[in-house]
Design a protein around this motif. Structure first.
Motif: not given
Length: 127
Positions: A84-113
């Motif tokens: 509603d127009g009020v900015e929200i700050e992120p609680e955490a930032l995560r990164v991941a690297r993986w091999r896959g096709d377009r629209n594939s996503w890394a599994p939850a355990e692959a994401w790290a701070p």
């Protein structure tokens, strides 16, 4: 293809919101909005530079809107979110690297701070 992912985690009331972006050096980019582990919006495109997601959201005062904006910048990717127009700050930032096709996503355990050298563009207050 090799995908490089960035994730921003926001908490809004009792809901956990994940905004995820991934790109490949050959020009593919994909994004998704996940609320309480359920994907609610997703998109992908060749050579995309920005993406907005809008979602109706119930606030303590009634119906509102969650707006999320992902933007590619020279030095990385930024994500901004507003309820509603009020900015929200992120609680955490995560990164991941993986091999896959377009629209594939890394599994939850692959994401790290996210470290200092992530593709996430941090605001000066979040440095």
């Amino acid at each position: 293809m090799q995908l490089i992912g960035q994730g921003w985690i926001y908490r809004v009331g009792n809901s956990l919101i994940r905004v995820e972006n991934a790109f490949a050096w050959l020009g593919w980019a994909q994004e998704r909005l996940v609320v309480n582990d359920e994907p609610v919006r997703s998109a992908g495109a060749w050579y995309g530079l920005s993406r907005d997601f809008k979602e109706d959201w119930l606030t303590p005062t009634g119906e509102g809107e969650l707006l999320v904006r992902l933007t590619s910048r020279l030095n990385g990717i930024s994500c901004d979110a507003w309820l509603d127009g009020v900015e929200i700050e992120p609680e955490a930032l995560r990164v991941a690297r993986w091999r896959g096709d377009r629209n594939s996503w890394a599994p939850a355990e692959a994401w790290a701070p996210a470290g200092k050298h992530a593709w996430i563009v941090r605001k000066p207050s979040a440095a």
